[in-house]
Motif scaffolding. Sequence first.
Motif, PDB file in Angstrom:
ATOM      1  N   GLN A  16       0.828  -1.205   0.000  1.00 20.27           N
ATOM      2  CA  GLN A  16       0.000   0.000   0.000  1.00 20.27           C
ATOM      3  C   GLN A  16       0.863   1.257   0.000  1.00 20.27           C
ATOM      4  O   GLN A  16       0.597   2.208  -0.731  1.00 20.27           O
ATOM      5  N   LEU A  17       1.924   1.252   0.787  1.00 21.94           N
ATOM      6  CA  LEU A  17       2.829   2.402   0.840  1.00 21.94           C
ATOM      7  C   LEU A  17       3.522   2.608  -0.504  1.00 21.94           C
ATOM      8  O   LEU A  17       3.677   3.737  -0.966  1.00 21.94           O
ATOM      9  N   HIS A  18       3.926   1.512  -1.158  1.00 23.15           N
ATOM     10  CA  HIS A  18       4.556   1.620  -2.482  1.00 23.15           C
ATOM     11  C   HIS A  18       3.611   2.248  -3.498  1.00 23.15           C
ATOM     12  O   HIS A  18       4.032   3.034  -4.339  1.00 23.15           O
ATOM     13  N   ARG A  19       2.337   1.884  -3.420  1.00 22.71           N
ATOM     14  CA  ARG A  19       1.357   2.451  -4.351  1.00 22.71           C
ATOM     15  C   ARG A  19       1.077   3.920  -4.043  1.00 22.71           C
ATOM     16  O   ARG A  19       0.975   4.743  -4.949  1.00 22.71           O
ATOM     17  N   GLU A  20       0.931   4.253  -2.767  1.00 24.09           N
ATOM     18  CA  GLU A  20       0.521   5.600  -2.390  1.00 24.09           C
ATOM     19  C   GLU A  20       1.644   6.624  -2.441  1.00 24.09           C
ATOM     20  O   GLU A  20       1.412   7.782  -2.783  1.00 24.09           O
TER      21      GLU A  20
END
Length: 95
Positions: A16-20
């Motif tokens: 999720q952090l990589h996407r956001e």
Amino acid sequence: MLSKEDNRRLAQLERQLHREDPDFCARMGGGNFSVSATGRPALPLFVTAAVIAVAAVVLALAGWGIPATVVSVWAAVTATAAGFRMWKARNRSRI
């Protein structure tokens, strides 16, 4: 040591952090996620393995069997290390 559920949740948070916020991940992770944990790409190791293999062939053609065998094993180990590094980097980039 984390439980299976904790590992799963941590992996989910990382994705999720990589996407956001990929910029933040690049800053915290050292930038390029396509390289190995040591920060070096596998290509120079493949080139080194090829050069060592050519040296092994030259030694074999010169009639030096034992040194040619030792150098060819060295080339195989170097190529294996490069392959492992590339495999590890490819798996790391799938997070």
